[in-house]
Design a protein around this motif. Structure first.
Motif, PDB file in Angstrom:
ATOM      1  N   PHE A  10       0.832  -1.197   0.000  1.00  0.00           N
ATOM      2  CA  PHE A  10       0.000   0.000   0.000  1.00  0.00           C
ATOM      3  C   PHE A  10       0.873   1.257   0.000  1.00  0.00           C
ATOM      4  CE2 PHE A  10      -2.362   3.316   2.249  1.00  0.00           C
ATOM      5  CZ  PHE A  10      -3.481   3.394   1.445  1.00  0.00           C
ATOM      6  N   ALA A  11       1.886   1.262   0.859  1.00  0.00           N
ATOM      7  CA  ALA A  11       2.796   2.408   0.920  1.00  0.00           C
ATOM      8  C   ALA A  11       3.579   2.546  -0.383  1.00  0.00           C
ATOM      9  CB  ALA A  11       3.746   2.272   2.104  1.00  0.00           C
ATOM     10  N   LEU A  12       3.998   1.426  -0.945  1.00  0.00           N
ATOM     11  CA  LEU A  12       4.743   1.446  -2.193  1.00  0.00           C
ATOM     12  C   LEU A  12       3.887   1.974  -3.341  1.00  0.00           C
ATOM     13  CD1 LEU A  12       7.494   0.699  -3.416  1.00  0.00           C
ATOM     14  CD2 LEU A  12       6.519  -1.535  -3.961  1.00  0.00           C
ATOM     15  N   SER A  13       2.645   1.542  -3.429  1.00  0.00           N
ATOM     16  CA  SER A  13       1.770   2.023  -4.501  1.00  0.00           C
ATOM     17  C   SER A  13       1.426   3.500  -4.314  1.00  0.00           C
ATOM     18  CB  SER A  13       0.494   1.179  -4.584  1.00  0.00           C
ATOM     19  OG  SER A  13      -0.312   1.373  -3.448  1.00  0.00           O
ATOM     20  N   SER A  14       1.267   3.944  -3.080  1.00  0.00           N
ATOM     21  CA  SER A  14       1.012   5.362  -2.817  1.00  0.00           C
ATOM     22  C   SER A  14       2.204   6.213  -3.226  1.00  0.00           C
ATOM     23  CB  SER A  14       0.691   5.591  -1.343  1.00  0.00           C
ATOM     24  OG  SER A  14      -0.464   4.900  -0.974  1.00  0.00           O
ATOM     25  N   THR A  15       3.395   5.743  -2.898  1.00  0.00           N
ATOM     26  CA  THR A  15       4.614   6.456  -3.272  1.00  0.00           C
ATOM     27  C   THR A  15       4.787   6.475  -4.788  1.00  0.00           C
ATOM     28  OG1 THR A  15       5.621   5.765  -1.191  1.00  0.00           O
ATOM     29  CG2 THR A  15       7.103   6.567  -2.907  1.00  0.00           C
ATOM     30  N   TYR A 140      -0.149  21.924 -10.528  1.00  0.00           N
ATOM     31  CA  TYR A 140       0.865  21.119  -9.850  1.00  0.00           C
ATOM     32  C   TYR A 140       0.279  20.402  -8.631  1.00  0.00           C
ATOM     33  CZ  TYR A 140       5.441  19.751  -8.089  1.00  0.00           C
ATOM     34  OH  TYR A 140       6.516  19.020  -7.649  1.00  0.00           O
ATOM     35  N   PRO A 141      -0.417  21.110  -7.748  1.00  0.00           N
ATOM     36  CA  PRO A 141      -1.018  20.385  -6.623  1.00  0.00           C
ATOM     37  C   PRO A 141      -2.063  19.353  -7.075  1.00  0.00           C
ATOM     38  CG  PRO A 141      -1.023  22.738  -6.173  1.00  0.00           C
ATOM     39  CD  PRO A 141      -0.593  22.557  -7.590  1.00  0.00           C
ATOM     40  N   MET A 142      -2.791  19.690  -8.144  1.00  0.00           N
ATOM     41  CA  MET A 142      -3.793  18.753  -8.640  1.00  0.00           C
ATOM     42  C   MET A 142      -3.125  17.474  -9.147  1.00  0.00           C
ATOM     43  SD  MET A 142      -6.553  19.193 -11.712  1.00  0.00           S
ATOM     44  CE  MET A 142      -5.285  19.301 -12.944  1.00  0.00           C
ATOM     45  N   ALA A 143      -2.040  17.594  -9.889  1.00  0.00           N
ATOM     46  CA  ALA A 143      -1.350  16.410 -10.404  1.00  0.00           C
ATOM     47  C   ALA A 143      -0.765  15.575  -9.267  1.00  0.00           C
ATOM     48  CB  ALA A 143      -0.234  16.833 -11.364  1.00  0.00           C
ATOM     49  N   ILE A 144      -0.228  16.235  -8.261  1.00  0.00           N
ATOM     50  CA  ILE A 144       0.315  15.515  -7.103  1.00  0.00           C
ATOM     51  C   ILE A 144      -0.811  14.760  -6.386  1.00  0.00           C
ATOM     52  CG2 ILE A 144       1.450  15.805  -4.851  1.00  0.00           C
ATOM     53  CD1 ILE A 144       3.337  16.364  -7.143  1.00  0.00           C
ATOM     54  N   LYS A 145      -1.919  15.433  -6.151  1.00  0.00           N
ATOM     55  CA  LYS A 145      -3.031  14.808  -5.431  1.00  0.00           C
ATOM     56  C   LYS A 145      -3.645  13.670  -6.230  1.00  0.00           C
ATOM     57  CE  LYS A 145      -4.068  19.032  -2.955  1.00  0.00           C
ATOM     58  NZ  LYS A 145      -4.924  20.222  -2.919  1.00  0.00           N
ATOM     59  N   LEU A 146      -3.811  13.864  -7.541  1.00  0.00           N
ATOM     60  CA  LEU A 146      -4.368  12.789  -8.359  1.00  0.00           C
ATOM     61  C   LEU A 146      -3.433  11.585  -8.409  1.00  0.00           C
ATOM     62  CD1 LEU A 146      -5.983  14.700 -11.348  1.00  0.00           C
ATOM     63  CD2 LEU A 146      -7.145  13.407  -9.560  1.00  0.00           C
ATOM     64  N   GLY A 147      -2.140  11.835  -8.499  1.00  0.00           N
ATOM     65  CA  GLY A 147      -1.187  10.731  -8.478  1.00  0.00           C
ATOM     66  C   GLY A 147      -1.231   9.983  -7.163  1.00  0.00           C
ATOM     67  N   LEU A 148      -1.293  10.725  -6.065  1.00  0.00           N
ATOM     68  CA  LEU A 148      -1.367  10.099  -4.746  1.00  0.00           C
ATOM     69  C   LEU A 148      -2.664   9.321  -4.592  1.00  0.00           C
ATOM     70  CD1 LEU A 148      -0.076   9.700  -1.986  1.00  0.00           C
ATOM     71  CD2 LEU A 148      -1.203  11.788  -1.239  1.00  0.00           C
ATOM     72  N   LEU A 149      -3.769   9.912  -5.013  1.00  0.00           N
ATOM     73  CA  LEU A 149      -5.056   9.208  -4.913  1.00  0.00           C
ATOM     74  C   LEU A 149      -5.080   7.982  -5.802  1.00  0.00           C
ATOM     75  CD1 LEU A 149      -7.589  12.176  -4.808  1.00  0.00           C
ATOM     76  CD2 LEU A 149      -6.989  10.596  -2.957  1.00  0.00           C
ATOM     77  N   GLY A 150      -4.478   8.057  -6.976  1.00  0.00           N
ATOM     78  CA  GLY A 150      -4.385   6.875  -7.838  1.00  0.00           C
ATOM     79  C   GLY A 150      -3.557   5.774  -7.185  1.00  0.00           C
ATOM     80  N   GLY A 151      -2.458   6.156  -6.547  1.00  0.00           N
ATOM     81  CA  GLY A 151      -1.639   5.172  -5.830  1.00  0.00           C
ATOM     82  C   GLY A 151      -2.380   4.558  -4.661  1.00  0.00           C
ATOM     83  N   ILE A 152      -3.137   5.384  -3.941  1.00  0.00           N
ATOM     84  CA  ILE A 152      -3.917   4.875  -2.810  1.00  0.00           C
ATOM     85  C   ILE A 152      -4.994   3.923  -3.311  1.00  0.00           C
ATOM     86  CG2 ILE A 152      -5.619   5.562  -1.040  1.00  0.00           C
ATOM     87  CD1 ILE A 152      -3.844   8.055  -0.563  1.00  0.00           C
ATOM     88  N   ALA A 153      -5.646   4.302  -4.422  1.00  0.00           N
ATOM     89  CA  ALA A 153      -6.684   3.420  -5.000  1.00  0.00           C
ATOM     90  C   ALA A 153      -6.083   2.086  -5.423  1.00  0.00           C
ATOM     91  CB  ALA A 153      -7.356   4.104  -6.180  1.00  0.00           C
ATOM     92  N   LEU A 154      -4.914   2.124  -6.035  1.00  0.00           N
ATOM     93  CA  LEU A 154      -4.251   0.892  -6.429  1.00  0.00           C
ATOM     94  C   LEU A 154      -3.880   0.064  -5.201  1.00  0.00           C
ATOM     95  CD1 LEU A 154      -3.072  -0.780  -8.769  1.00  0.00           C
ATOM     96  CD2 LEU A 154      -0.942   0.468  -8.436  1.00  0.00           C
ATOM     97  N   GLY A 155      -3.434   0.751  -4.145  1.00  0.00           N
ATOM     98  CA  GLY A 155      -3.096   0.052  -2.908  1.00  0.00           C
ATOM     99  C   GLY A 155      -4.313  -0.612  -2.274  1.00  0.00           C
ATOM    100  N   ILE A 156      -5.452   0.070  -2.318  1.00  0.00           N
ATOM    101  CA  ILE A 156      -6.685  -0.508  -1.756  1.00  0.00           C
ATOM    102  C   ILE A 156      -7.118  -1.705  -2.572  1.00  0.00           C
ATOM    103  CG2 ILE A 156      -9.151  -0.055  -1.433  1.00  0.00           C
ATOM    104  CD1 ILE A 156      -8.348   2.798  -0.567  1.00  0.00           C
ATOM    105  N   ILE A 157      -6.994  -1.620  -3.902  1.00  0.00           N
ATOM    106  CA  ILE A 157      -7.360  -2.749  -4.754  1.00  0.00           C
ATOM    107  C   ILE A 157      -6.473  -3.954  -4.477  1.00  0.00           C
ATOM    108  CG2 ILE A 157      -7.370  -3.548  -7.149  1.00  0.00           C
ATOM    109  CD1 ILE A 157      -8.346  -0.733  -7.928  1.00  0.00           C
ATOM    110  N   MET A 158      -5.194  -3.703  -4.219  1.00  0.00           N
ATOM    111  CA  MET A 158      -4.266  -4.821  -3.939  1.00  0.00           C
ATOM    112  C   MET A 158      -4.530  -5.447  -2.586  1.00  0.00           C
ATOM    113  SD  MET A 158      -0.602  -3.792  -5.666  1.00  0.00           S
ATOM    114  CE  MET A 158      -0.203  -2.595  -4.452  1.00  0.00           C
ATOM    115  N   LEU A 159      -5.115  -4.696  -1.659  1.00  0.00           N
ATOM    116  CA  LEU A 159      -5.385  -5.263  -0.348  1.00  0.00           C
ATOM    117  C   LEU A 159      -6.474  -6.280  -0.480  1.00  0.00           C
ATOM    118  CD1 LEU A 159      -5.341  -2.183   2.053  1.00  0.00           C
ATOM    119  CD2 LEU A 159      -3.622  -3.948   1.817  1.00  0.00           C
TER     120      LEU A 159
END
Length: 159
Positions: A10-15, A140-159
């Protein structure tokens, strides 16, 4: 899968999502930094013409030492061969023309005409800088937040 492994993934996908967001926002940051330094260079050239009159080549080589953006390579090339302005790959054609015109006009006329041309170029550069500052402050903040949210979503799917 154990809890530790799940949390690590989860942390890896968020990063990774955060890194992807930063990757896609990087061109805005590069353009903003480039125009900030270009405006600083134009101010340095104008100040040199008003007071010291060392010459454009001396100012460009001195200013290039402190540059952190892609302007550094352009200034180094310009200080070696001021008659040829290198093409700037990351700018669009209108921006490239503006920057090329700025560099091609340096040192081609008397001091009074040169100062007027530099002031006109500084106005164009300031306009582009303000455009990219505004765009950077929203996207810039939007791209950072969308990337982070995409990583979190991927992490949740992997859980």
């Amino acid at each position: 899968m154990g809890l530790t492994t799940s949390l690590f993934l989860f942390a890896l996908s968020s990063t990774a999502g955060l890194a992807v967001g930063m990757f896609f926002a990087r061109p805005l940051k590069e353009k903003r930094d480039f125009y900030e330094e270009l405006l600083g260079f134009a101010n340095a050239v104008a100040a040199d013409m008003s007071f010291r009159q060392d010459g454009v080549r001396a100012v460009s080589s001195g200013f290039a030492k402190n540059c952190k953006s892609k302007l550094k390579a352009i200034l180094e090339a310009y200080s070696q061969a001021p008659m040829s302005v290198p093409e700037i790959k990351f700018l669009d054609s209108a921006e490239n023309t503006t920057v090329s015109d700025f560099f091609s006009r340096l040192g081609k006329s008397d001091v009074i005409t040169q100062q007027a041309e530099i002031e006109r170029s500084k106005a164009e550069i300031s306009e582009r800088l303000n455009f990219y500052k505004n765009k950077f402050s929203t996207r810039y903040p939007m791209a950072i937040k969308l990337g982070l949210l995409g990583g979190i979503a991927l992490g949740i799917i992997m859980l």
